[in-house]
Structures are given as C-alpha cells and as structure tokens.
Design a protein around this motif. Structure first.
Motif, PDB file in Angstrom:
ATOM      1  N   ILE A 160     -29.010  66.949 -18.523  1.00 25.61           N
ATOM      2  CA  ILE A 160     -29.001  68.407 -18.407  1.00 25.61           C
ATOM      3  C   ILE A 160     -28.151  68.791 -17.198  1.00 25.61           C
ATOM      4  CG2 ILE A 160     -30.416  70.471 -18.115  1.00 25.61           C
ATOM      5  CD1 ILE A 160     -32.842  68.709 -19.017  1.00 25.61           C
ATOM      6  N   PHE A 161     -27.169  69.661 -17.441  1.00 32.13           N
ATOM      7  CA  PHE A 161     -26.301  70.165 -16.379  1.00 32.13           C
ATOM      8  C   PHE A 161     -26.345  71.687 -16.360  1.00 32.13           C
ATOM      9  CE2 PHE A 161     -24.622  66.041 -17.409  1.00 32.13           C
ATOM     10  CZ  PHE A 161     -24.236  65.509 -16.187  1.00 32.13           C
ATOM     11  N   SER A 164     -24.227  57.094 -13.905  1.00 36.24           N
ATOM     12  CA  SER A 164     -25.271  56.268 -13.313  1.00 36.24           C
ATOM     13  C   SER A 164     -25.626  56.677 -11.886  1.00 36.24           C
ATOM     14  CB  SER A 164     -24.854  54.794 -13.363  1.00 36.24           C
ATOM     15  OG  SER A 164     -25.874  53.988 -12.859  1.00 36.24           O
ATOM     16  N   GLY A 165     -24.637  56.863 -11.035  1.00 39.18           N
ATOM     17  CA  GLY A 165     -24.900  57.226  -9.642  1.00 39.18           C
ATOM     18  C   GLY A 165     -25.559  58.588  -9.509  1.00 39.18           C
ATOM     19  N   THR A 166     -25.108  59.548 -10.299  1.00 37.14           N
ATOM     20  CA  THR A 166     -25.675  60.896 -10.273  1.00 37.14           C
ATOM     21  C   THR A 166     -27.113  60.887 -10.775  1.00 37.14           C
ATOM     22  OG1 THR A 166     -23.483  61.819 -10.634  1.00 37.14           O
ATOM     23  CG2 THR A 166     -25.347  63.251 -11.124  1.00 37.14           C
ATOM     24  N   LEU A 167     -27.351  60.162 -11.858  1.00 39.51           N
ATOM     25  CA  LEU A 167     -28.707  60.028 -12.402  1.00 39.51           C
ATOM     26  C   LEU A 167     -29.617  59.384 -11.367  1.00 39.51           C
ATOM     27  CD1 LEU A 167     -30.828  60.023 -14.689  1.00 39.51           C
ATOM     28  CD2 LEU A 167     -29.809  57.890 -15.485  1.00 39.51           C
ATOM     29  N   LYS A 188     -19.817  77.675 -11.924  1.00 40.25           N
ATOM     30  CA  LYS A 188     -19.411  76.785 -10.831  1.00 40.25           C
ATOM     31  C   LYS A 188     -19.285  75.381 -11.415  1.00 40.25           C
ATOM     32  CE  LYS A 188     -22.375  79.436  -7.751  1.00 40.25           C
ATOM     33  NZ  LYS A 188     -23.612  79.357  -7.002  1.00 40.25           N
ATOM     34  N   ALA A 189     -19.002  74.424 -10.560  1.00 39.29           N
ATOM     35  CA  ALA A 189     -18.977  73.033 -11.023  1.00 39.29           C
ATOM     36  C   ALA A 189     -20.359  72.686 -11.571  1.00 39.29           C
ATOM     37  CB  ALA A 189     -18.616  72.106  -9.872  1.00 39.29           C
ATOM     38  N   PRO A 190     -20.426  72.043 -12.735  1.00 40.61           N
ATOM     39  CA  PRO A 190     -21.730  71.681 -13.298  1.00 40.61           C
ATOM     40  C   PRO A 190     -22.540  70.843 -12.311  1.00 40.61           C
ATOM     41  CG  PRO A 190     -19.980  71.231 -14.870  1.00 40.61           C
ATOM     42  CD  PRO A 190     -19.328  71.575 -13.561  1.00 40.61           C
ATOM     43  N   GLU A 191     -23.830  71.123 -12.249  1.00 37.81           N
ATOM     44  CA  GLU A 191     -24.733  70.364 -11.386  1.00 37.81           C
ATOM     45  C   GLU A 191     -25.759  69.653 -12.265  1.00 37.81           C
ATOM     46  OE1 GLU A 191     -27.567  70.997  -7.449  1.00 37.81           O
ATOM     47  OE2 GLU A 191     -26.666  72.737  -8.425  1.00 37.81           O
ATOM     48  N   LEU A 229     -25.792  72.906 -20.129  1.00 36.57           N
ATOM     49  CA  LEU A 229     -25.074  72.014 -21.028  1.00 36.57           C
ATOM     50  C   LEU A 229     -25.918  70.756 -21.152  1.00 36.57           C
ATOM     51  CD1 LEU A 229     -22.614  70.835 -22.591  1.00 36.57           C
ATOM     52  CD2 LEU A 229     -21.767  70.032 -20.362  1.00 36.57           C
ATOM     53  N   LEU A 230     -26.226  70.384 -22.372  1.00 37.96           N
ATOM     54  CA  LEU A 230     -26.939  69.135 -22.647  1.00 37.96           C
ATOM     55  C   LEU A 230     -25.942  68.213 -23.335  1.00 37.96           C
ATOM     56  CD1 LEU A 230     -29.173  71.327 -22.373  1.00 37.96           C
ATOM     57  CD2 LEU A 230     -30.522  69.956 -23.938  1.00 37.96           C
ATOM     58  N   ARG A 231     -25.775  67.028 -22.772  1.00 36.79           N
ATOM     59  CA  ARG A 231     -24.846  66.072 -23.353  1.00 36.79           C
ATOM     60  C   ARG A 231     -25.389  64.665 -23.180  1.00 36.79           C
ATOM     61  NH1 ARG A 231     -22.478  63.014 -19.559  1.00 36.79           N
ATOM     62  NH2 ARG A 231     -21.721  63.884 -17.600  1.00 36.79           N
TER      63      ARG A 231
END
Length: 184
Positions: A63-64, A18-21, A69-72, A9-11
C-alpha cells in the motif's frame, strides 16, 4: 494486478521493495498484531515475504500513498487461504500511519478484487488486545461470528485469543465498479 483508490495505490511487492518493507514493519508493536510475521523481524524476512509465490486468486499488495507527492509506503494487505480452506483477509499499516483510514480504504479495494475474482466469502480475525483492527473489519462490513479462538502469533511466540469475523461477498451491493479500480 493493481488497484487505485482516492488516496492509495495498491500493487504487488517486488524484490527491490525489500528495504522499504523491512523499515516499515520492523516495529514490535506492529508485528505483535500479526499472526505470521516473526519477531525480531529481519531483512531476510522481508525478502522472503516478497519472494513468496502467490496464487492469482489470492493476491497480496503493498500500500502506497497517492497524494500528489512521491508515493510513501504505508503497509500491506491481501488475502490467502487460512489453512482450513477459507479465504482470509490480512493487513497491516506502519504505526506512524495509524488512524488515517488507510486500512479501511485499502480493504474496500481488496474486497472488490476478491468479489471480482469470484470469492463468495472472506474471513478475518484480530487479536483481542488489538480492538482497532476490529473497528477496521466492522467498517469493511465484516460481522463477528461470536467465536474467539486461540491463534498462534509468530511474533509473540505463543497462541493469543483472536476474535473471528466473516463477510459475504456474493450479496455485497456496496462494491464499486471494479473495472474503474483494477488494472491487470
């Protein structure tokens, strides 16, 4: 604008990403392969990246994974002006996700988007000490221009030789039906 591929998934990025990035890109090995990311990379850099205005014709995507499963979070890809009036592709994948074809898969989706938006051509480059990125570009149909030129790497704090590539989008018959992959 969003894009969906068989595995991805591209979004657009949102402030809450921010924290995940930051966690994914805060890796000197990743940052040294990028021209515009600083090192050390700070949490504020992630917040500023996500807050940057993006012209509608030059989207950027997070990019996820999309594997049931839960998107990573895997990385980022997008395009913009290279500073000389040319459209330029840029991307990165978090190091622990290298070697799975994610950059190539996301790249195909983004090239379809660029073509749909009416861009006739796109440029890209990779630092000479990052040949894996050159393999991704060739897999996406980019052709080396025969030029290698210094490009400033913010993360390295110096100019590094970069191999230049180009790809025509106007005569690309390999692009899929974008309406299946693109949702606005």
């Amino acid at each position: 604008m969003f894009a969906v591929t068989p595995r991805l998934l591209l979004r657009p990025g949102w402030p809450e990403d921010s924290g995940t990035l930051f966690a994914a890109i805060n890796d000197e090995v990743v940052v040294r392969n990028l021209a515009k990311a600083p090192w050390p990379y700070e949490s504020q850099d992630a917040a500023e990246f996500l807050a940057m205005p993006r012209p509608v014709l030059n989207p950027n995507f997070l990019i996820f994974s999309r594997n049931g499963k839960a998107p990573e979070f895997l990385g980022s890809i997008g395009f913009g002006d290279d500073g000389q009036g040319h459209l330029e592709l840029g991307y990165w994948i978090a190091r622990h996700h290298w070697g799975h074809g994610y950059a190539t898969e996301a790249g195909h989706a983004v090239l379809d988007i660029a073509k749909t938006l009416g861009h006739p051509e796109i440029q890209a480059e990779h630092f000479v000490d990052n040949p894996a990125s050159g393999k991704v570009l060739r897999n996406l149909g980019f052709r080396p221009t025969g030029r290698t030129a210094p490009r400033f790497s913010k993360g390295r704090g110096q100019a590094v030789d970069a191999v230049e590539y180009t790809r025509s989008l106007s005569d690309d018959d390999s692009a899929g039906d974008m309406m299946q992959n693109l949702a606005a």
